[in-house]
Design a protein around this motif. Structure first.
Motif, PDB file in Angstrom:
ATOM      1  N   ARG A   2       0.834  -1.191   0.000  1.00  0.00           N
ATOM      2  CA  ARG A   2       0.000   0.000   0.000  1.00  0.00           C
ATOM      3  C   ARG A   2       0.872   1.245   0.000  1.00  0.00           C
ATOM      4  NH1 ARG A   2      -4.838   0.923   4.239  1.00  0.00           N
ATOM      5  NH2 ARG A   2      -5.773   2.706   3.216  1.00  0.00           N
ATOM      6  N   HIS A   3       0.497   2.213  -0.820  1.00  0.00           N
ATOM      7  CA  HIS A   3       1.207   3.479  -0.915  1.00  0.00           C
ATOM      8  C   HIS A   3       0.418   4.552  -0.162  1.00  0.00           C
ATOM      9  CE1 HIS A   3       3.549   1.604  -4.111  1.00  0.00           C
ATOM     10  NE2 HIS A   3       2.417   1.294  -4.720  1.00  0.00           N
ATOM     11  N   LEU A   4       1.099   5.638   0.189  1.00  0.00           N
ATOM     12  CA  LEU A   4       0.435   6.828   0.725  1.00  0.00           C
ATOM     13  C   LEU A   4       0.767   7.972  -0.222  1.00  0.00           C
ATOM     14  CD1 LEU A   4      -1.191   8.455   2.746  1.00  0.00           C
ATOM     15  CD2 LEU A   4       0.877   8.661   4.152  1.00  0.00           C
ATOM     16  N   LEU A   5      -0.169   8.270  -1.112  1.00  0.00           N
ATOM     17  CA  LEU A   5       0.048   9.283  -2.135  1.00  0.00           C
ATOM     18  C   LEU A   5      -0.850  10.493  -1.960  1.00  0.00           C
ATOM     19  CD1 LEU A   5       0.193   6.806  -5.150  1.00  0.00           C
ATOM     20  CD2 LEU A   5       2.122   7.765  -3.870  1.00  0.00           C
ATOM     21  N   ASN A   6      -1.964  10.292  -1.283  1.00  0.00           N
ATOM     22  CA  ASN A   6      -3.010  11.304  -1.164  1.00  0.00           C
ATOM     23  C   ASN A   6      -3.564  11.231   0.249  1.00  0.00           C
ATOM     24  OD1 ASN A   6      -5.867  12.251  -1.270  1.00  0.00           O
ATOM     25  ND2 ASN A   6      -5.468  12.429  -3.456  1.00  0.00           N
ATOM     26  N   LYS A 104       7.150  18.173  -9.113  1.00  0.00           N
ATOM     27  CA  LYS A 104       6.094  17.976 -10.113  1.00  0.00           C
ATOM     28  C   LYS A 104       4.931  17.160  -9.553  1.00  0.00           C
ATOM     29  CE  LYS A 104       8.964  18.537 -14.136  1.00  0.00           C
ATOM     30  NZ  LYS A 104       9.566  17.966 -15.302  1.00  0.00           N
ATOM     31  N   GLU A 105       3.751  17.684  -9.766  1.00  0.00           N
ATOM     32  CA  GLU A 105       2.531  16.999  -9.359  1.00  0.00           C
ATOM     33  C   GLU A 105       2.461  15.619 -10.014  1.00  0.00           C
ATOM     34  OE1 GLU A 105      -2.111  17.614 -10.405  1.00  0.00           O
ATOM     35  OE2 GLU A 105      -1.063  19.388  -9.667  1.00  0.00           O
ATOM     36  N   GLY A 106       2.171  14.606  -9.216  1.00  0.00           N
ATOM     37  CA  GLY A 106       2.019  13.259  -9.745  1.00  0.00           C
ATOM     38  C   GLY A 106       3.281  12.421  -9.783  1.00  0.00           C
ATOM     39  N   ALA A 107       4.431  12.995  -9.470  1.00  0.00           N
ATOM     40  CA  ALA A 107       5.675  12.222  -9.525  1.00  0.00           C
ATOM     41  C   ALA A 107       5.651  11.020  -8.575  1.00  0.00           C
ATOM     42  CB  ALA A 107       6.879  13.119  -9.249  1.00  0.00           C
ATOM     43  N   PRO A 108       5.181  11.161  -7.330  1.00  0.00           N
ATOM     44  CA  PRO A 108       5.105   9.979  -6.466  1.00  0.00           C
ATOM     45  C   PRO A 108       4.135   8.913  -6.990  1.00  0.00           C
ATOM     46  CG  PRO A 108       5.135  11.964  -5.135  1.00  0.00           C
ATOM     47  CD  PRO A 108       4.931  12.391  -6.568  1.00  0.00           C
ATOM     48  N   LEU A 109       3.052   9.343  -7.629  1.00  0.00           N
ATOM     49  CA  LEU A 109       2.139   8.383  -8.245  1.00  0.00           C
ATOM     50  C   LEU A 109       2.867   7.604  -9.334  1.00  0.00           C
ATOM     51  CD1 LEU A 109      -0.651   7.122  -8.778  1.00  0.00           C
ATOM     52  CD2 LEU A 109      -1.134   9.084 -10.255  1.00  0.00           C
ATOM     53  N   CYS A 110       3.620   8.301 -10.154  1.00  0.00           N
ATOM     54  CA  CYS A 110       4.432   7.653 -11.193  1.00  0.00           C
ATOM     55  C   CYS A 110       5.398   6.663 -10.539  1.00  0.00           C
ATOM     56  CB  CYS A 110       5.190   8.707 -11.988  1.00  0.00           C
ATOM     57  SG  CYS A 110       6.322   8.037 -13.226  1.00  0.00           S
ATOM     58  N   PRO A 118       6.407   0.021  -0.906  1.00  0.00           N
ATOM     59  CA  PRO A 118       5.501   1.161  -0.729  1.00  0.00           C
ATOM     60  C   PRO A 118       6.198   2.506  -0.945  1.00  0.00           C
ATOM     61  CG  PRO A 118       5.267  -0.397   1.086  1.00  0.00           C
ATOM     62  CD  PRO A 118       6.469  -0.833   0.283  1.00  0.00           C
ATOM     63  N   VAL A 119       5.438   3.451  -1.491  1.00  0.00           N
ATOM     64  CA  VAL A 119       5.913   4.816  -1.726  1.00  0.00           C
ATOM     65  C   VAL A 119       5.058   5.763  -0.892  1.00  0.00           C
ATOM     66  CG1 VAL A 119       6.157   6.668  -3.439  1.00  0.00           C
ATOM     67  CG2 VAL A 119       6.714   4.304  -4.062  1.00  0.00           C
ATOM     68  N   ILE A 120       5.724   6.657  -0.191  1.00  0.00           N
ATOM     69  CA  ILE A 120       5.050   7.711   0.565  1.00  0.00           C
ATOM     70  C   ILE A 120       5.333   9.031  -0.129  1.00  0.00           C
ATOM     71  CG2 ILE A 120       4.972   8.998   2.739  1.00  0.00           C
ATOM     72  CD1 ILE A 120       5.746   6.421   4.178  1.00  0.00           C
ATOM     73  N   ASN A 121       4.288   9.774  -0.400  1.00  0.00           N
ATOM     74  CA  ASN A 121       4.408  11.103  -1.005  1.00  0.00           C
ATOM     75  C   ASN A 121       4.719  12.107   0.099  1.00  0.00           C
ATOM     76  OD1 ASN A 121       4.090  13.556  -2.262  1.00  0.00           O
ATOM     77  ND2 ASN A 121       1.992  13.196  -2.944  1.00  0.00           N
ATOM     78  N   ALA A 122       5.891  12.696   0.038  1.00  0.00           N
ATOM     79  CA  ALA A 122       6.296  13.713   1.014  1.00  0.00           C
ATOM     80  C   ALA A 122       6.180  15.107   0.400  1.00  0.00           C
ATOM     81  CB  ALA A 122       7.723  13.447   1.483  1.00  0.00           C
ATOM     82  N   GLY A 123       5.297  15.225  -0.570  1.00  0.00           N
ATOM     83  CA  GLY A 123       5.046  16.502  -1.220  1.00  0.00           C
ATOM     84  C   GLY A 123       5.348  16.420  -2.700  1.00  0.00           C
TER      85      GLY A 123
END
Length: 147
Positions: A2-6, A104-110, A118-123
């Motif tokens: 599971r990722h935390l992107l949003n 850039k918006e969406g880079a962690p989603l990419c 798992p990937v965590i979006n830190a901004g």
């Protein structure tokens, strides 16, 4: 996996559980001092961010884990043209979780599409910063006693 992107990736119930856990870790740090023994966090910060990067690194060290990564795109193969996909494919072989900050918006989603971990979006630019949202919710809960 599971990722935390949003910030909306967790349900209200999951957020409450997470905040309870964070509160317990804060009150009883010795109880959690070894929960990440043998684990590595990769901090991939494509733009400068002192507080967020050091917060993740400090947390991992406090939990017994280790950190790897970079604090600027110029300190990685990105400066030679390496793509997010290529970076994440390689880094996901070296770590157990990735924390990424990118302008850039969406880079962690990419990144999440190519990662084995798992990937965590830190901004990601002005788009999302779910970990900041979570700490803001924790602060509100601590100050008001509820959300």
């Amino acid at each position: 996996m599971r990722h935390l992107l949003n910030p909306l990736d967790f349900s209200v119930g999951e957020i409450e559980q997470l905040l309870d856990l964070a509160s317990d870790i804060e009150k009883n740090p010795d109880r959690y001092a070894h929960v990440c023994d043998g684990k590595k966090i990769a901090t991939l910060f494509y733009e400068p961010s002192t507080r967020t990067r050091l917060s993740f690194e400090s947390a991992m060290l406090s939990l017994g884990g280790q950190t790897i990564g970079f604090a600027g795109a110029d300190q990685s193969s990105v400066s030679k043209g390496e793509t997010i996909a290529d970076t994440v494919r390689v880094v996901s072989c070296y770590a157990d979780i990735i924390v990424m900050r990118h302008p850039k918006e969406g880079a962690p989603l990419c990144a999440s599409m190519y990662s084995k971990i798992p990937v965590i979006n830190a901004g990601d630019g002005g788009h999302n910063h779910p970990t900041q949202t979570l700490i803001d919710l924790m602060t509100i809960s601590q100050r008001l006693g509820r959300l």
